[in-house]
Design a protein around this motif. Structure first.
Motif, PDB file in Angstrom:
ATOM      1  N   UNK A   2      -4.473  -0.397  -7.281  1.00 14.50           N
ATOM      2  CA  UNK A   2      -3.621  -0.471  -6.537  1.00 14.50           C
ATOM      3  C   UNK A   2      -3.799  -0.726  -5.335  1.00 14.50           C
ATOM      4  N   UNK A   3      -3.643   0.606  -4.660  1.00 15.12           N
ATOM      5  CA  UNK A   3      -3.336   0.879  -3.305  1.00 15.12           C
ATOM      6  C   UNK A   3      -4.641   1.362  -2.730  1.00 15.12           C
ATOM      7  N   UNK A   4      -5.421   1.114  -2.930  1.00 12.00           N
ATOM      8  CA  UNK A   4      -6.854   1.178  -2.200  1.00 12.00           C
ATOM      9  C   UNK A   4      -7.194  -0.449  -2.275  1.00 12.00           C
ATOM     10  N   UNK A   5      -6.807  -1.053  -3.677  1.00 12.13           N
ATOM     11  CA  UNK A   5      -7.178  -2.415  -2.940  1.00 12.13           C
ATOM     12  C   UNK A   5      -6.218  -3.338  -1.834  1.00 12.13           C
TER      13      UNK A   5
ATOM     14  N   UNK B 199      -1.489   8.410 -11.494  1.00 14.82           N
ATOM     15  CA  UNK B 199      -2.355   7.267 -12.446  1.00 14.82           C
ATOM     16  C   UNK B 199      -2.645   7.313 -11.680  1.00 14.82           C
ATOM     17  N   UNK B 200      -4.651   6.805 -12.399  1.00 12.37           N
ATOM     18  CA  UNK B 200      -5.423   6.167 -11.504  1.00 12.37           C
ATOM     19  C   UNK B 200      -5.082   4.617 -11.102  1.00 12.37           C
ATOM     20  N   UNK B 201      -4.587   3.493 -12.225  1.00 10.06           N
ATOM     21  CA  UNK B 201      -4.027   2.648 -11.808  1.00 10.06           C
ATOM     22  C   UNK B 201      -3.286   2.865 -10.365  1.00 10.06           C
TER      23      UNK B 201
ATOM     24  N   UNK C 101       1.316  -1.392  -0.088  1.00 11.42           N
ATOM     25  CA  UNK C 101      -0.076  -0.009  -0.134  1.00 11.42           C
ATOM     26  C   UNK C 101       0.803   1.264  -0.024  1.00 11.42           C
ATOM     27  N   UNK C 102       1.636   1.033   1.210  1.00  8.18           N
ATOM     28  CA  UNK C 102       2.793   1.952   1.098  1.00  8.18           C
ATOM     29  C   UNK C 102       3.334   2.585  -0.499  1.00  8.18           C
ATOM     30  N   UNK C 103       3.914   1.849  -0.599  1.00  8.02           N
ATOM     31  CA  UNK C 103       4.522   1.788  -2.173  1.00  8.02           C
ATOM     32  C   UNK C 103       3.550   2.027  -3.090  1.00  8.02           C
ATOM     33  N   UNK C 104       2.363   1.922  -3.554  1.00 13.51           N
ATOM     34  CA  UNK C 104       1.685   1.696  -4.443  1.00 13.51           C
ATOM     35  C   UNK C 104       1.427   3.449  -4.147  1.00 13.51           C
ATOM     36  N   UNK C 105       1.145   3.567  -2.685  1.00 16.84           N
ATOM     37  CA  UNK C 105       1.046   5.628  -2.464  1.00 16.84           C
ATOM     38  C   UNK C 105       2.068   6.398  -3.125  1.00 16.84           C
ATOM     39  N   UNK C 106       3.439   5.505  -2.956  1.00 19.26           N
ATOM     40  CA  UNK C 106       4.416   6.742  -3.246  1.00 19.26           C
ATOM     41  C   UNK C 106       4.611   6.656  -5.112  1.00 19.26           C
ATOM     42  N   UNK C 107       4.463   5.295  -5.400  1.00 21.24           N
ATOM     43  CA  UNK C 107       3.842   5.735  -7.348  1.00 21.24           C
ATOM     44  C   UNK C 107       2.816   6.596  -7.866  1.00 21.24           C
ATOM     45  N   UNK C 108       1.131   6.695  -6.510  1.00 21.90           N
ATOM     46  CA  UNK C 108       0.629   7.370  -6.967  1.00 21.90           C
ATOM     47  C   UNK C 108       0.743   8.658  -7.289  1.00 21.90           C
TER      48      UNK C 108
END
Length: 56
Positions: A28-31, A22-24, A10-17
C-alpha cells in the motif's frame, strides 16, 4: 486527487508497516507513493497547459 493526500497516505502506511512488519502495508505504501508522484506530475502538466492557453 491531491498529491499531498497521497504523500500523507504514504506516510501513514509507512508507519503502519514499521509497526506491524506486514507486507500488505508495504504494498500500500509503494502504491500510494507511485500515485503521489503521478498526481504531482499530472498537476504540473495541467498548470503549464492552462498557462499557455491563457497567454494565447
Amino acid at each position: 486527487m491531491s498529491p499531498k493526500l497521497f504523500a500523507f497516505l504514504t506516510w501513514i502506511f509507512y508507519l503502519a508497516e514499521r509497526r506491524t512488519a506486514d507486507e500488505l502495508w508495504l504494498i500500500c505504501m509503494i502504491y500510494s507513493a507511485i500515485l503521489a508522484v503521478c498526481a504531482l506530475f499530472y498537476r504540473r502538466e495541467n498548470k503549464v497547459a492552462t498557462a499557455k492557453k491563457k497567454k494565447k
